[in-house]
Design an enzyme around this catalytic site. Structure first.
Site, PDB file in Angstrom:
ATOM      1  CE  LYS A  52      -8.724 -26.527  -7.410  1.00 23.41           C
ATOM      2  NZ  LYS A  52     -10.154 -26.207  -7.548  1.00 23.41           N
ATOM      3  CD  GLN A  96     -11.721 -22.924  -8.111  1.00 17.39           C
ATOM      4  OE1 GLN A  96     -11.071 -23.830  -8.587  1.00 17.39           O
ATOM      5  NE2 GLN A  96     -11.918 -22.798  -6.813  1.00 17.39           N
ATOM      6  CG  ASP A 119     -13.874 -30.366  -8.373  1.00 18.01           C
ATOM      7  OD1 ASP A 119     -12.884 -30.767  -7.745  1.00 18.01           O
ATOM      8  OD2 ASP A 119     -14.028 -29.192  -8.751  1.00 18.01           O
TER       9      ASP A 119
END
Ligand code: NAD
Length: 296
Positions: A52, A96, A119
């Site tokens: 990422k 994460q 996200d």
């Protein structure tokens, strides 16, 4: 029939090129910034975060990785999220997953400012998506799946989509997004009893269950579109939730693993970060507050 391959790697790379061009015209100090919180030593998570960051830097998005020991407590982690929420230089905040067992992920994800929740895992954004509100930040994997279908000009209206998996990060939001795009949606999961028959009725199958090569050729209606989200390994080799070689014989379109949904997920995260940064700038610009605390 031999299925057409939906080349996520190529489509994602085009999206990233477009993003890089848009970001290139933003003055240097205003470049979008993504903060990634990584807790613990999960090897897969480390690889995802590294990818990422690399992808973000390539398009001109700044990326700050905050690496934390897995002994960190929930309150200390919440404190870090609040600091990132308050940091005006940070436009996107992601955590994460998975988190260590002693930390409640919902509590952490709910603490991310919804405007920075690139996200789309904060229940506020999930709720906006469920209400078909256009300002929802849609999580990257479902958004990438929709983009793949759109790029291939697949008509969604009235199509029966069967989603295998009901997780908060893939199955549910994908179901909502396809519903919002006029599909008729069935969500299957580990307790579904007649999975192969259900899948056989689908015009669009989204496999997101994490079971290597579960979906077989005889589960697929001729001409169906098959999107494989799964990331599994057999003898060290990556494979999806779909038996790719078999299913190619009956489907009209199939995504490969690797090279299908995975690269789209990363591209959509970058797009979400860029869009969040633009929205935040617009809000700051238009902000005429009467609270007495703001400097506008
Ligand atoms: P998860 O474990 O949170 O959820 C799996 C879901 O599948 C559950 O809802 C469960 O009920 C269902 N399920 C499990 N076994 C089943 C079975 N035999 N039949 C029917 N349903 C079954 O996983 P997740 O986070 O949703 O991820 C799913 C898969 O997608 C994993 O392989 C993951 O690695 C992968 N993934 C890929 C991307 C990407 O960008 N390509 C992104 C996220 C997740």
């Amino acid at each position: 029939m031999t299925a057409q391959i939906l080349d996520g790697r190529k489509i994602a790379s085009e999206i990233r090129e477009d993003l890089a061009k848009k970001i290139d015209i933003i003055p240097g100090e205003n470049m979008p910034v993504l903060a990634v919180v990584l807790v613990g030593e999960n090897d897969a998570s480390k690889v995802y975060v590294r990818n990422k960051k690399k992808a973000a830097l390539e398009v001109g998005i700044g990326c700050e990785v905050i690496e934390l020991n897995d002994t960190i407590g929930e309150n200390a982690l919440l404190e870090i999220i609040h600091e990132l929420n308050d940091n005006p230089h940070v436009n996107g905040v992601i955590v994460q997953l998975p988190l260590p067992k002693h930390i409640n992920p919902l509590k952490i994800l709910s603490a991310i400012n919804p405007e920075k929740d690139v996200d789309g895992f904060n229940p506020y954004n999930a709720g906006l998506l469920a209400c078909k509100e256009p300002e929802a930040i849609v999580s990257a994997t479902p958004k990438g799946i929709l983009k793949l279908l759109q790029v291939a000009n697949i008509d969604l209206v009235g199509k029966h989509a069967v989603i295998i998996g009901r997780s908060n990060i893939v199955g549910r939001p994908t179901a909502m997004l396809l519903l919002n795009n006029d599909c008729t949606v069935t969500i299957a999961h580990s307790k579904t009893t007649n999975l192969s028959e259900l899948v056989k009725e689908a015009d669009i199958v989204v496999a997101a269950c994490g079971c290597a090569k579960l979906v077989k050729k005889d589960w697929i209606k001729k001409g169906a579109v098959v999107i494989d989200v799964g990331i599994n390994r057999i003898d060290g080799k990556l494979c999806g939730d779909v038996d790719f070689d078999e299913v190619c014989e009956v489907a009209s379109f199939v995504t490969p693993v690797p090279g299908g949904v995975g690269p789209m997920t990363v591209a959509m995260l970058l797009e979400n970060t860029y869009e969040a940064a633009c929205r935040q700038r617009e809000h700051q610009h238009n902000h005429k507050c009467c609270c007495g605390h703001c400097k506008h």
